[in-house]
Design an enzyme around this catalytic site. Sequence first.
Site, short mmCIF file in Angstrom:
data_model
loop_
_atom_site.label_atom_id
_atom_site.label_comp_id
_atom_site.label_asym_id
_atom_site.label_seq_id
_atom_site.Cartn_x
_atom_site.Cartn_y
_atom_site.Cartn_z
N GLY A 49 -1.66 4.71 -8.09
CA GLY A 49 -1.00 3.43 -7.89
C GLY A 49 -0.26 3.46 -6.56
N GLN A 54 6.17 1.03 -0.46
CA GLN A 54 5.80 2.40 -0.07
C GLN A 54 5.07 2.43 1.27
OE1 GLN A 54 4.00 3.42 -4.13
NE2 GLN A 54 4.91 5.35 -3.50
N CYS A 100 5.27 10.81 -7.39
CA CYS A 100 5.28 9.62 -6.56
C CYS A 100 4.92 10.01 -5.13
CB CYS A 100 6.67 8.99 -6.60
SG CYS A 100 6.83 7.49 -5.63
N LEU A 101 4.05 9.23 -4.50
CA LEU A 101 3.65 9.52 -3.11
C LEU A 101 4.85 9.46 -2.17
CD1 LEU A 101 0.29 7.53 -2.89
CD2 LEU A 101 0.58 9.99 -3.21
N HIS A 142 6.07 2.15 -13.42
CA HIS A 142 6.46 2.91 -12.23
C HIS A 142 6.27 2.05 -10.98
CE1 HIS A 142 6.36 6.84 -9.81
NE2 HIS A 142 5.98 5.93 -8.94
N GLU A 143 5.12 1.37 -10.88
CA GLU A 143 4.84 0.54 -9.70
C GLU A 143 5.76 -0.66 -9.62
OE1 GLU A 143 3.23 1.83 -7.48
OE2 GLU A 143 2.30 3.37 -8.71
N HIS A 146 9.16 0.02 -8.28
CA HIS A 146 9.22 0.10 -6.81
C HIS A 146 9.61 -1.25 -6.21
CE1 HIS A 146 7.94 4.06 -5.50
NE2 HIS A 146 6.89 4.07 -6.30
ZN ZN Z 1 5.89 5.78 -6.82
#
Ligand code: ZN
Length: 184
Positions: A49, A54, A100-101, A142-143, A146
């Site tokens: 995702g 991000q 998480c990236l 989670h997304e 953000h």
């Molecule tokens: Zn993340």
Amino acid sequence: MSILKVARLGHPVLRQKCKTIDPKAITGPEIQRLIRDMFETMGEYNGVGLAAPQVHQAVRLCIAGGEADEEGRPSFRILINPEITVLSDEEDQLGMYEGCLSVPGMRGWVERPAIISVKAYNEKGQLEEFNLEGFPAVVMQHECDHLDGILYVDRIQDMTRFAYDEEASRYLDTADEHDEDEET
Ligand code: ZN
């Protein structure tokens, strides 16, 4: 298409409440390009995702995976201005080690509601409503977090279960997790 730079923990763009996108602009070139670039960026980093902040765009757009299509291939949803409603009881929480990236190389144990309903515009500008449970529900939450400037690290209740990837697989019980290499 281009691979975009991913913002990391500490960059203020990750802490903003992102702006709503005008539904009429969804099919326009700017948003369509952002969607394509986000897909390419997510693929490059093997993410499950990715949310617009991000990649330094503080707008309410994210990609969420964890589901599979009829042939069993991974499928992803594009969500614009998503709204989540929790459907499961308060006790019905699903816990897993999230990554998480934007927090590379680390993971932490987070518990979230197991069943949710999601209402969002898709990439064609159509409003959709659907339910999710299990891993895809976790990815989605989670997304969407953000988009409100919330990171999974904010939701870790037991900080002894927050670790670098290598130490997590060595010392923490990550065995029955979905896939400890998946990051969002
Ligand atoms: Zn993340």
